[in-house]
Design a protein around this motif. Structure first.
Motif, short mmCIF file in Angstrom:
data_model
loop_
_atom_site.label_atom_id
_atom_site.label_comp_id
_atom_site.label_asym_id
_atom_site.label_seq_id
_atom_site.Cartn_x
_atom_site.Cartn_y
_atom_site.Cartn_z
N LEU A 156 10.60 -18.37 48.55
CA LEU A 156 10.78 -19.68 49.20
C LEU A 156 10.13 -20.79 48.39
O LEU A 156 9.07 -20.60 47.80
CB LEU A 156 10.17 -19.67 50.60
CG LEU A 156 10.74 -18.68 51.62
CD1 LEU A 156 10.06 -18.89 52.97
CD2 LEU A 156 12.25 -18.82 51.77
N THR A 157 10.76 -21.95 48.39
CA THR A 157 10.15 -23.12 47.77
C THR A 157 9.06 -23.65 48.70
O THR A 157 8.97 -23.25 49.87
CB THR A 157 11.19 -24.23 47.55
OG1 THR A 157 11.66 -24.69 48.82
CG2 THR A 157 12.37 -23.71 46.73
N ASP A 158 8.23 -24.56 48.19
CA ASP A 158 7.19 -25.14 49.03
C ASP A 158 7.80 -25.86 50.23
O ASP A 158 7.26 -25.79 51.34
CB ASP A 158 6.35 -26.13 48.20
CG ASP A 158 5.46 -25.42 47.18
OD1 ASP A 158 5.24 -24.20 47.33
OD2 ASP A 158 5.00 -26.09 46.23
N ARG A 159 8.90 -26.57 50.02
CA ARG A 159 9.54 -27.27 51.12
C ARG A 159 10.06 -26.29 52.16
O ARG A 159 9.91 -26.50 53.37
CB ARG A 159 10.69 -28.14 50.60
CG ARG A 159 11.55 -28.76 51.70
CD ARG A 159 10.72 -29.68 52.60
NE ARG A 159 10.55 -30.99 52.00
CZ ARG A 159 9.80 -31.94 52.52
NH1 ARG A 159 9.10 -31.71 53.63
NH2 ARG A 159 9.69 -33.13 51.93
N GLU A 160 10.64 -25.17 51.71
CA GLU A 160 11.16 -24.17 52.63
C GLU A 160 10.03 -23.51 53.42
O GLU A 160 10.19 -23.22 54.61
CB GLU A 160 11.98 -23.12 51.87
CG GLU A 160 13.32 -23.65 51.37
CD GLU A 160 13.99 -22.76 50.36
OE1 GLU A 160 15.17 -22.99 50.06
OE2 GLU A 160 13.32 -21.84 49.84
N ARG A 161 8.90 -23.32 52.78
CA ARG A 161 7.74 -22.80 53.52
C ARG A 161 7.30 -23.77 54.60
O ARG A 161 6.95 -23.38 55.71
CB ARG A 161 6.57 -22.53 52.56
CG ARG A 161 6.70 -21.24 51.75
CD ARG A 161 5.52 -21.07 50.82
NE ARG A 161 5.58 -19.83 50.07
CZ ARG A 161 4.71 -18.84 50.19
NH1 ARG A 161 3.71 -18.94 51.05
NH2 ARG A 161 4.84 -17.74 49.47
N GLY A 162 7.32 -25.04 54.26
CA GLY A 162 6.96 -26.05 55.24
C GLY A 162 7.91 -26.07 56.42
O GLY A 162 7.49 -26.20 57.58
#
Length: 226
Positions: A162-168
């Motif tokens: 996951l990207t950082d945005r997707e984790r968020g």
């Protein structure tokens, strides 16, 4: 221009009590957009009905003879041929010891059997549309159960893609936010939020938002009160 007829949601009732099945069946069949296409008195019959009737939603009792609702749910959700079928678990007690395991097994929602009829009908529609639904009386206990069993090793393996945005976005899903609420919280458009959710579902091979909530808590990404 021709218009397509409204979709009819196909439902299978799985409960070992004939009277319960009859009551739910009468309620569901009275709706224009809902139809009971099969019944099952135990978990094995529920699996058979999943294959023969190909329902959109199975109303699954937890305690049934021969094969309980948890194992039946696990087998149904594990079969790629039945991926479109969602399981909505009905339980008698909000502190049912098996609710946690049923969600892990792949159930898309939970309701108490004494839920108001209108609420039950709405729940079927919500789950059929791919959303998760958990009765408020069950949610707090589920969160406590998942939060008590985080697995950091699983977090690295599962969330690594996951990207950082997707984790968020996954954090906000775990907190119970809708796409619109996620968009507002993260200052992105609702369409962008929806796109992120779809990508997360694909990357984590999750059936629906209920499974994303499981992952968010089991990996320790989300913790109560934080």
């Amino acid at each position: 221009m021709t218009t397509q007829p409204p979709r009819t949601i196909r439902v299978v009732l799985a409960d070992d009590q004939e009277l319960v099945r009859h009551g739910f069946g009468a309620l569901i069949n009275a709706e224009d957009d809902l139809e009971v296409v099969g019944e099952a008195a135990n978990g094995l019959e529920a699996i058979d009905q999943a294959f023969t009737s190909r329902p959109d939603v199975i109303l699954m009792d937890i305690r049934m003879p021969m094969l309980d609702g948890i194992e039946a749910t696990r087998r149904i959700t594990a079969d790629e041929r039945l991926r479109p079928t969602k399981v909505l678990v009905l339980t008698t007690f909000d502190l049912d010891e098996y609710v946690y395991e049923a969600l892990r097994a792949g159930a898309s929602g939970f309701l108490l059997k004494d839920t108001a009829p209108a609420r039950l009908l709405d729940a079927i529609r919500v789950v059929a549309d791919g959303d998760a639904l958990i009765a408020p009386g069950i949610t707090r206990r589920l969160i406590a159960e998942f939060a008590a069993r985080p697995d950091p090793a699983r977090s690295d393996d599962l969330l690594g893609g996951l990207t950082d945005r997707e984790r968020g976005v996954l954090v906000e899903i775990g907190r119970g936010l809708t796409n619109a609420e996620i968009a507002e919280r993260l200052y992105i458009s609702p369409l962008t939020a929806k796109t992120h959710v779809s990508r997360i579902l694909t990357k984590l091979n999750a059936r629906d938002r209920a499974q994303l909530v499981v992952i968010a808590y089991e990996t320790g990404l989300v913790q109560p009160g934080r």
